[in-house]
Design an enzyme around this catalytic site. Structure first.
Site, PDB file in Angstrom:
ATOM      1  N   VAL A   1      13.452 -86.316 -33.888  1.00 19.61           N
ATOM      2  CA  VAL A   1      13.444 -86.615 -32.829  1.00 19.61           C
ATOM      3  C   VAL A   1      14.592 -86.321 -31.674  1.00 19.61           C
ATOM      4  CG1 VAL A   1      12.313 -88.859 -34.736  1.00 19.61           C
ATOM      5  CG2 VAL A   1      14.377 -88.696 -33.541  1.00 19.61           C
ATOM      6  N   ASN A   2      13.647 -87.400 -31.283  1.00 21.26           N
ATOM      7  CA  ASN A   2      14.608 -86.982 -29.824  1.00 21.26           C
ATOM      8  C   ASN A   2      15.827 -87.402 -29.577  1.00 21.26           C
ATOM      9  OD1 ASN A   2      11.670 -88.154 -29.648  1.00 21.26           O
ATOM     10  ND2 ASN A   2      12.101 -89.023 -27.300  1.00 21.26           N
TER      11      ASN A   2
ATOM     12  N   THR B   1      19.426 -82.375 -32.478  1.00 22.36           N
ATOM     13  CA  THR B   1      21.882 -82.133 -32.876  1.00 22.36           C
ATOM     14  C   THR B   1      21.564 -83.700 -32.242  1.00 22.36           C
ATOM     15  OG1 THR B   1      20.700 -80.322 -30.901  1.00 22.36           O
ATOM     16  CG2 THR B   1      22.604 -81.019 -30.048  1.00 22.36           C
TER      17      THR B   1
ATOM     18  N   ALA C   1      15.070 -70.913 -29.588  1.00 27.76           N
ATOM     19  CA  ALA C   1      15.512 -71.120 -28.062  1.00 27.76           C
ATOM     20  C   ALA C   1      13.396 -70.557 -28.373  1.00 27.76           C
ATOM     21  CB  ALA C   1      15.372 -70.107 -27.478  1.00 27.76           C
ATOM     22  N   GLU C   2      13.196 -71.982 -27.113  1.00 35.80           N
ATOM     23  CA  GLU C   2      11.593 -72.321 -26.376  1.00 35.80           C
ATOM     24  C   GLU C   2      11.116 -70.319 -26.165  1.00 35.80           C
ATOM     25  OE1 GLU C   2      10.694 -75.651 -24.942  1.00 35.80           O
ATOM     26  OE2 GLU C   2      11.988 -76.689 -25.950  1.00 35.80           O
TER      27      GLU C   2
ATOM     28  N   LYS D   1      11.470 -72.061 -18.447  1.00 33.77           N
ATOM     29  CA  LYS D   1      11.931 -70.175 -18.386  1.00 33.77           C
ATOM     30  C   LYS D   1      10.275 -69.446 -18.768  1.00 33.77           C
ATOM     31  CE  LYS D   1      13.345 -69.135 -22.560  1.00 33.77           C
ATOM     32  NZ  LYS D   1      13.919 -68.895 -23.963  1.00 33.77           N
TER      33      LYS D   1
ATOM     34  N   ARG E   1      14.900 -65.458 -10.047  1.00 37.56           N
ATOM     35  CA  ARG E   1      15.314 -64.353 -11.179  1.00 37.56           C
ATOM     36  C   ARG E   1      15.429 -63.626 -10.901  1.00 37.56           C
ATOM     37  NH1 ARG E   1      15.914 -68.237 -15.797  1.00 37.56           N
ATOM     38  NH2 ARG E   1      14.067 -69.966 -15.302  1.00 37.56           N
TER      39      ARG E   1
ATOM     40  N   GLY F   1       9.116 -86.658 -36.850  1.00 35.75           N
ATOM     41  CA  GLY F   1       9.352 -85.911 -34.957  1.00 35.75           C
ATOM     42  C   GLY F   1       8.551 -84.384 -35.111  1.00 35.75           C
TER      43      GLY F   1
ATOM     44  N   CYS G   1      17.778 -79.251 -23.442  1.00 39.47           N
ATOM     45  CA  CYS G   1      18.598 -79.417 -24.360  1.00 39.47           C
ATOM     46  C   CYS G   1      19.712 -79.059 -23.585  1.00 39.47           C
ATOM     47  CB  CYS G   1      18.880 -79.120 -25.597  1.00 39.47           C
ATOM     48  SG  CYS G   1      17.665 -79.817 -26.828  1.00 39.47           S
TER      49      CYS G   1
END
Ligand code: NAD
Ligand code: UGA
Length: 463
Positions: free
Chosen positions: A91-92, A133, A165-166, A340, A443, A10, A277
């Protein structure tokens, strides 16, 4: 066991950055990231580092240093599995879209495929690490498949969920709050935990490496995301009340966040959380609780999602109401499409749902996002199946220049908190918009009085 070679199945938002950092910090270990998606692998191998498949600040530098030295991206999955002593599954695990648990449970088909492939190909003992996850107890299923379909070799399963976190992935990986490793409560399980801990200890202080049993580790990941999302929904659940009473959500957040027991993070009211997520993992938690008959706990966590859905709908309705009850044939500019800032990821972004609702009202959406491609935006809308692809492309136009996106718009919506939006010449933007010109700041990013002094009608969230 000494780890000389790692395979990660992945090459996505987690596998790519995580393995890049592991390779960067462990030059003596060969790290091969494999994927069935050959386009993705080709992008990871691109000489042009701006073409990496995901955008994360600082990632290009890390990849540049390690790639070709001890970091490799490949589609040859079998070879990478066979030569590795440790295999990460990254993987997803999306929400199921069919069958039992549809719309709630995690779809584990890709996990099972990985387990079967590892079992088939492996000819020497392996440590298999769950990086994806997963629902609590998944390690039991993976172990079952490996032991029953493998070649009689020993597989040790670890859970090592990822908390990055992205947008801050590299920073989160280089300086994590903690690394969590769960393993079987057996001698070989504990030894495997220590082997993985040693890899992280190359750069993570040992006191930050938490060791637990498998089930605590698996459940902690779902719980961490549920708590984070719950904070966003909790603050968002107060925004209507603020708007109705004259309280200001930013002031309320500051006042409560100053209590050290509550803390200031994750209290930014918004148009609703997005990302691949939060929703998926909470739905998964709700499903597990329901399956076990814990209905009160399931209902409790489900409210986090329901508030989030409400927040998106409420925001879209507010826009239509303010624009005199109709947006038909009006132009509405979107600043931001990513879920984000500092990422090109759009999965579950509020932008998609708000655009969809406004397009139902026949508004024309003109979008600018610094990192998201036109193709991605179009595909996000097509994926909803609300209207034909032709209609989606009729109602959506995309721009590479923010000033062009605002021309002729009756309203401008801030969806993503990109820093660059704060630096724009808002007077120039105002001059080209239809009047009266509205800003809906999803925001609370802009300075209300500065914006109002230009002539805009400004609406924030919870103010
Ligand atoms: P992703 O969709 O970006 O990447 C997954 C990759 O796995 C894809 O490129 C896909 O082609 C590949 N893949 C699927 N099945 C495969 C198979 N059988 N063989 C080889 N490759 C296969 O997903 P992601 O965002 O990286 O998330 C992966 C996991 O990590 C999920 O469980 C997610 O919940 C979790 N996670 C994600 C984040 C995040 O910020 N995105 C953070 C923490 C944890
Ligand atoms: C989240 C978690 O923060 C990570 O720890 C976790 O590893 C990851 O999910 C995962 O499992 O995928 P991510 O979704 O990348 O990370 O980004 P967040 O910073 O958590 O933001 C999620 C959403 O909440 C975004 O849409 C963000 O804008 C929104 N948000 C966040 C708010 O609306 N208000 C806030 O105060 C904070």
């Amino acid at each position: 066991m000494i780890i000389k070679s790692i395979c990660c199945i992945g090459a996505g938002y987690v596998g790519g950055p995580t393995m890049s950092v592991i390779a960067h910090e462990n030059p003596h270990i060969k790290v091969t990231v494999v994927d069935v998606n050959s386009d993705r692998i080709a992008s990871w191998n691109s000489d042009d580092l701006t073409k990496l498949p995901i955008f994360e600040p600082g990632l290009d530098v890390i990849v540049h240093k390690a790639r070709g030295r001890n970091l490799f991206f490949s589609t040859d999955i079998d070879q990478a599995i066979d030569e590795a002593e440790m295999i990460f599954i990254s993987v997803n695990t999306p929400t199921k879209t069919y069958g039992a648990g549809k719309g709630m449970a995690a779809d584990l088909q890709y996990i099972e495929l990985c387990a079967r492939q590892i079992a088939k190909v492996s000819t020497s003992d392996k440590i298999v690490v769950e990086k994806s996850t997963l629902p609590v107890k998944t390690a039991e299923a993976i172990k079952d498949i490996l032991d029953n379909t493998g070649n009689g070799i020993h597989f040790e399963i670890l859970s090592n969920p990822e908390f990055l976190a992205e947008g801050t992935a590299v920073q989160d990986l280089i300086d994590p709050d903690r690394v969590l490793i769960g393993g079987a409560e057996t001698k070989s399980g504990q030894e495997a935990i220590d082997v993985l801990a040693k890899i992280y200890a190359s750069w993570v202080p040992e006191h930050k490496i938490i060791k637990t049993n498998l089930w605590s580790s698996e459940l902690s990941k779902l719980t961490a995301n549920a708590f984070l999302a719950q904070r966003v929904s909790s603050i968002n659940a107060l925004t209507e009340l603020c708007e109705a009473t004259g309280a200001n959500i930013t002031e309320v957040a500051n006042a409560i966040g100053s209590d050290s027991r509550i803390g200031p993070k994750f209290l930014n009211a918004s148009v609703g959380f997005g990302g691949s997520c939060f929703q998926k993992d909470i739905l998964n938690l709700v499903y597990i609780c329901k399956s076990l008959g814990f209905h009160q706990a399931a209902d409790y966590w489900e409210q986090v999602i329901l508030i989030n859905n409400h927040q998106r709908t409420r925001f879209a309705n507010q826009i239509v109401k303010a624009l005199y009850g109709t947006v038909a044939d009006k132009k509405i500019a979107f600043f931001g499409w990513a879920f984000k800032k500092n990422t090109n990821d759009t999965r579950e972004s509020a932008a998609i749902y708000i655009a969809d609702k406004l397009m139902d009202e026949q508004a024309h959406i003109q979008v600018y996002d610094p990192k998201v491609t036109a193709l991605q935006m179009q595909s996000d809308l097509n994926h909803l199946n609300s209207r034909s692809e032709t209609k989606n492309s009729k109602y959506l136009t995309t721009h590479t220049d923010p000033y062009a996106a605002a021309v002729g718009a009756h309203a401008l919506i801030i969806i993503t908190e990109w820093d660059e939006f704060k630096t724009y010449d808002w007077q120039k933007i105002y001059n080209t918009m239809s009047k009266p010109a509205f800003i809906f700041d999803g925001r609370n990013l802009l300075n209300r009085s500065a914006i109002e002094s230009i002539g805009f009608t400004y609406t924030g969230v919870g103010q």
